[in-house]
Design a protein around this motif. Structure first.
Motif, PDB file in Angstrom:
ATOM      1  N   ALA A  70       0.832  -1.208   0.000  1.00 14.92           N
ATOM      2  CA  ALA A  70       0.000   0.000   0.000  1.00 14.92           C
ATOM      3  C   ALA A  70       0.865   1.256   0.000  1.00 14.92           C
ATOM      4  O   ALA A  70       0.551   2.237  -0.690  1.00 14.92           O
ATOM      5  CB  ALA A  70      -0.923  -0.009   1.223  1.00 14.92           C
ATOM      6  N   PHE A  71       1.961   1.219   0.757  1.00 14.51           N
ATOM      7  CA  PHE A  71       2.863   2.378   0.818  1.00 14.51           C
ATOM      8  C   PHE A  71       3.470   2.658  -0.554  1.00 14.51           C
ATOM      9  O   PHE A  71       3.531   3.815  -0.998  1.00 14.51           O
ATOM     10  CB  PHE A  71       3.963   2.106   1.845  1.00 14.51           C
ATOM     11  CG  PHE A  71       4.979   3.213   1.957  1.00 14.51           C
ATOM     12  CD1 PHE A  71       4.716   4.347   2.712  1.00 14.51           C
ATOM     13  CD2 PHE A  71       6.203   3.116   1.310  1.00 14.51           C
ATOM     14  CE1 PHE A  71       5.654   5.365   2.809  1.00 14.51           C
ATOM     15  CE2 PHE A  71       7.145   4.133   1.402  1.00 14.51           C
ATOM     16  CZ  PHE A  71       6.865   5.258   2.154  1.00 14.51           C
ATOM     17  N   GLU A 154       3.688 -12.255  -2.909  1.00 18.21           N
ATOM     18  CA  GLU A 154       2.676 -11.347  -3.455  1.00 18.21           C
ATOM     19  C   GLU A 154       3.194  -9.908  -3.474  1.00 18.21           C
ATOM     20  O   GLU A 154       2.966  -9.168  -4.440  1.00 18.21           O
ATOM     21  CB  GLU A 154       1.396 -11.427  -2.614  1.00 18.21           C
ATOM     22  CG  GLU A 154       0.709 -12.796  -2.640  1.00 18.21           C
ATOM     23  CD  GLU A 154       1.314 -13.807  -1.669  1.00 18.21           C
ATOM     24  OE1 GLU A 154       2.352 -13.505  -1.037  1.00 18.21           O
ATOM     25  OE2 GLU A 154       0.743 -14.910  -1.557  1.00 18.21           O
ATOM     26  N   ALA A 155       3.892  -9.497  -2.422  1.00 13.96           N
ATOM     27  CA  ALA A 155       4.392  -8.120  -2.343  1.00 13.96           C
ATOM     28  C   ALA A 155       5.446  -7.855  -3.407  1.00 13.96           C
ATOM     29  O   ALA A 155       5.432  -6.808  -4.067  1.00 13.96           O
ATOM     30  CB  ALA A 155       4.960  -7.844  -0.950  1.00 13.96           C
ATOM     31  N   VAL A 156       6.369  -8.794  -3.585  1.00  8.17           N
ATOM     32  CA  VAL A 156       7.426  -8.606  -4.581  1.00  8.17           C
ATOM     33  C   VAL A 156       6.825  -8.575  -5.989  1.00  8.17           C
ATOM     34  O   VAL A 156       7.219  -7.756  -6.835  1.00  8.17           O
ATOM     35  CB  VAL A 156       8.495  -9.713  -4.437  1.00  8.17           C
ATOM     36  CG1 VAL A 156       9.430  -9.741  -5.637  1.00  8.17           C
ATOM     37  CG2 VAL A 156       9.286  -9.500  -3.148  1.00  8.17           C
ATOM     38  N   ALA A 157       5.847  -9.431  -6.242  1.00  7.58           N
ATOM     39  CA  ALA A 157       5.190  -9.419  -7.555  1.00  7.58           C
ATOM     40  C   ALA A 157       4.471  -8.095  -7.786  1.00  7.58           C
ATOM     41  O   ALA A 157       4.501  -7.546  -8.896  1.00  7.58           O
ATOM     42  CB  ALA A 157       4.203 -10.592  -7.660  1.00  7.58           C
ATOM     43  N   ALA A 158       3.840  -7.567  -6.743  1.00  3.76           N
ATOM     44  CA  ALA A 158       3.133  -6.288  -6.878  1.00  3.76           C
ATOM     45  C   ALA A 158       4.109  -5.157  -7.193  1.00  3.76           C
ATOM     46  O   ALA A 158       3.796  -4.261  -7.989  1.00  3.76           O
ATOM     47  CB  ALA A 158       2.348  -5.986  -5.597  1.00  3.76           C
ATOM     48  N   VAL A 164       8.480  -1.104  -9.907  1.00  7.17           N
ATOM     49  CA  VAL A 164       9.432  -0.871  -8.824  1.00  7.17           C
ATOM     50  C   VAL A 164      10.342  -2.093  -8.717  1.00  7.17           C
ATOM     51  O   VAL A 164       9.862  -3.223  -8.645  1.00  7.17           O
ATOM     52  CB  VAL A 164       8.695  -0.631  -7.489  1.00  7.17           C
ATOM     53  CG1 VAL A 164       9.673  -0.493  -6.341  1.00  7.17           C
ATOM     54  CG2 VAL A 164       7.802   0.601  -7.592  1.00  7.17           C
ATOM     55  N   THR A 165      11.653  -1.876  -8.711  1.00  4.20           N
ATOM     56  CA  THR A 165      12.613  -2.983  -8.716  1.00  4.20           C
ATOM     57  C   THR A 165      12.869  -3.491  -7.305  1.00  4.20           C
ATOM     58  O   THR A 165      13.323  -2.725  -6.444  1.00  4.20           O
ATOM     59  CB  THR A 165      13.955  -2.529  -9.321  1.00  4.20           C
ATOM     60  OG1 THR A 165      13.720  -2.062 -10.652  1.00  4.20           O
ATOM     61  CG2 THR A 165      14.957  -3.670  -9.355  1.00  4.20           C
ATOM     62  N   PRO A 166      12.605  -4.780  -7.042  1.00  4.66           N
ATOM     63  CA  PRO A 166      13.005  -5.343  -5.746  1.00  4.66           C
ATOM     64  C   PRO A 166      14.497  -5.658  -5.744  1.00  4.66           C
ATOM     65  O   PRO A 166      15.027  -6.213  -6.721  1.00  4.66           O
ATOM     66  CB  PRO A 166      12.168  -6.615  -5.634  1.00  4.66           C
ATOM     67  CG  PRO A 166      11.810  -6.981  -7.030  1.00  4.66           C
ATOM     68  CD  PRO A 166      11.867  -5.742  -7.873  1.00  4.66           C
ATOM     69  N   ILE A 167      15.170  -5.302  -4.670  1.00  6.40           N
ATOM     70  CA  ILE A 167      16.613  -5.522  -4.532  1.00  6.40           C
ATOM     71  C   ILE A 167      16.870  -6.213  -3.211  1.00  6.40           C
ATOM     72  O   ILE A 167      16.240  -5.890  -2.197  1.00  6.40           O
ATOM     73  CB  ILE A 167      17.370  -4.179  -4.585  1.00  6.40           C
ATOM     74  CG1 ILE A 167      17.215  -3.565  -5.976  1.00  6.40           C
ATOM     75  CG2 ILE A 167      18.855  -4.354  -4.240  1.00  6.40           C
ATOM     76  CD1 ILE A 167      17.786  -2.177  -6.094  1.00  6.40           C
ATOM     77  N   VAL A 168      17.804  -7.174  -3.209  1.00 11.23           N
ATOM     78  CA  VAL A 168      18.172  -7.873  -1.976  1.00 11.23           C
ATOM     79  C   VAL A 168      19.552  -7.411  -1.527  1.00 11.23           C
ATOM     80  O   VAL A 168      20.502  -7.417  -2.313  1.00 11.23           O
ATOM     81  CB  VAL A 168      18.147  -9.404  -2.188  1.00 11.23           C
ATOM     82  CG1 VAL A 168      18.769 -10.116  -0.986  1.00 11.23           C
ATOM     83  CG2 VAL A 168      16.716  -9.889  -2.408  1.00 11.23           C
ATOM     84  N   ASN A 169      19.664  -7.010  -0.264  1.00  9.74           N
ATOM     85  CA  ASN A 169      20.929  -6.646   0.371  1.00  9.74           C
ATOM     86  C   ASN A 169      21.101  -7.560   1.578  1.00  9.74           C
ATOM     87  O   ASN A 169      20.499  -7.345   2.623  1.00  9.74           O
ATOM     88  CB  ASN A 169      20.909  -5.175   0.793  1.00  9.74           C
ATOM     89  CG  ASN A 169      22.250  -4.711   1.348  1.00  9.74           C
ATOM     90  OD1 ASN A 169      23.234  -5.439   1.320  1.00  9.74           O
ATOM     91  ND2 ASN A 169      22.275  -3.483   1.858  1.00  9.74           N
ATOM     92  N   THR A 170      21.910  -8.622   1.406  1.00 11.90           N
ATOM     93  CA  THR A 170      22.005  -9.680   2.417  1.00 11.90           C
ATOM     94  C   THR A 170      23.428  -9.840   2.902  1.00 11.90           C
ATOM     95  O   THR A 170      24.378  -9.495   2.187  1.00 11.90           O
ATOM     96  CB  THR A 170      21.520 -11.026   1.828  1.00 11.90           C
ATOM     97  OG1 THR A 170      21.766 -12.082   2.778  1.00 11.90           O
ATOM     98  CG2 THR A 170      22.250 -11.383   0.540  1.00 11.90           C
ATOM     99  N   ASN A 171      23.585 -10.401   4.092  1.00 14.76           N
ATOM    100  CA  ASN A 171      24.929 -10.723   4.574  1.00 14.76           C
ATOM    101  C   ASN A 171      25.293 -12.176   4.329  1.00 14.76           C
ATOM    102  O   ASN A 171      26.246 -12.690   4.929  1.00 14.76           O
ATOM    103  CB  ASN A 171      25.092 -10.361   6.045  1.00 14.76           C
ATOM    104  CG  ASN A 171      25.619  -8.940   6.196  1.00 14.76           C
ATOM    105  OD1 ASN A 171      26.056  -8.326   5.210  1.00 14.76           O
ATOM    106  ND2 ASN A 171      25.586  -8.417   7.408  1.00 14.76           N
TER     107      ASN A 171
END
Ligand SMILES: [Mg+2]
Length: 297
Positions: A70-71, A154-158, A164-171
């Motif tokens: 929603a945001f 569902e959120a990433v697909a939306a 909007v590009t989803p990006i992963v920043n992981t350790n």
């Protein structure tokens, strides 16, 4: 400072406490307690029951991802960065600029996009503590024993539908980049590419802290939201004892971000939130004495 390996772990003493309790119970029964600590607890530690098994945690996850979606619907056009500027402290209000960069959302991976069910059950049942080598082997596994967080797919697909590009920043280790790409795709989160939409420990600046990677991502994208289960997923500046970290997280400049650009998920199993002795957790002016039982120990 907290957690130099794996997912930034600060291990709880749950299994130690459980073992001590079992030994005490055995003593109460008037027999000598068995010498070895039980290798396989009858049930998972409470934190694991909550995070991996409870409806309550699933509801929190769905709630957070729904709020994120929603945001983003509201913010995609406004395009305001939620990455703190390089010279900003967590109690400051300066953010990176967006310019005309494309919008993105930055996610942590472990216990943010994926639940590490296979690893955690193995660790919980074995009674052994966190082990960096075992975790490294887990990072290289095929991802079959991972599950996405409820609401994450569902959120990433939306986001993707919204441009909007989803990006992963992981350790996770950079050496595990290929396996991480496979694992994220396997649980239904789609394609992530190392160096483009997937950043791992040591990428960019050689550090385990995520600020350098966040700054690099913000040079390429307008980061309109961030999601994580540790405060290091938002800024490396949340340092100090529990009271200091709580004060920072709830100070006005940061408090207005929770649910409004910064979205935090529960993790009672490991990480920077599991710290503090009795005095650090319970304020001195909030003690109570039971008139019947007294103070206890
Ligand atoms: Mg995490």
């Amino acid at each position: 400072m907290f957690g130099m390996v794996g997912r930034g772990r600060a291990r709880p003493a749950l299994r130690v406490a459980a073992a001590a309790m079992l030994a005490a119970l055995a003593g109460c029964a008037g027999r000598s307690p068995p010498a070895p600590v039980p290798a396989s607890p009858a049930s998972p530690p409470p934190g694991m029951q909550y995070l991996y098994g409870s409806a309550e945690a699933a509801a929190l996850d769905v709630q957070a991802f729904g709020m994120l979606t929603a945001f983003v619907e509201r913010q995609a056009e406004r395009r305001a960065s939620v990455v703190l500027a390089a010279d900003a402290s967590p109690d400051g209000t300066a953010f990176t600029a967006c310019g005309d960069r494309p919008p993105a959302v930055v996610f942590d991976m472990d216990e943010t996009l994926v639940l590490n069910l296979g690893y955690e059950m193995l660790e919980g049942r074995s009674g052994k503590g966190f082990d960096a080598d075992r975790w490294s082997r887990w990072e290289q596994a095929d991802g079959a024993a991972l599950a996405p967080l409820p609401g994450a797919v569902e959120a990433v697909a939306a986001l993707r539908r919204r441009g909007v590009t989803p990006i992963v920043n992981t350790n996770r280790a950079a050496a595990s980049a290929a396996a991480a790409e496979v694992a994220l795709a396997r649980v239904g989160l789609g394609a992530f590419r190392h160096g483009e939409t997937l950043f791992l420990a040591g990428d960019v600046d050689g550090q385990r802290g995520k600020d350098g990677r966040r700054q690099e991502i913000a040079r390429r994208f307008c980061v309109i939201a961030m999601v994580g289960d540790q405060l290091g997923d938002f800024s490396d500046g949340f340092r100090g004892d529990p009271a200091a970290r709580r004060a920072l997280a709830t100070a006005p400049a940061i408090a207005r971000l929770w649910g409004q650009g910064w979205f935090v998920l529960p993790n009672p199993v490991y990480g920077s939130g599991l710290a503090g002795d009795w005095d650090a957790v319970f304020p001195a002016d909030k003690r109570w004495t039971d008139p019947v039982e007294g103070q206890g120990k």
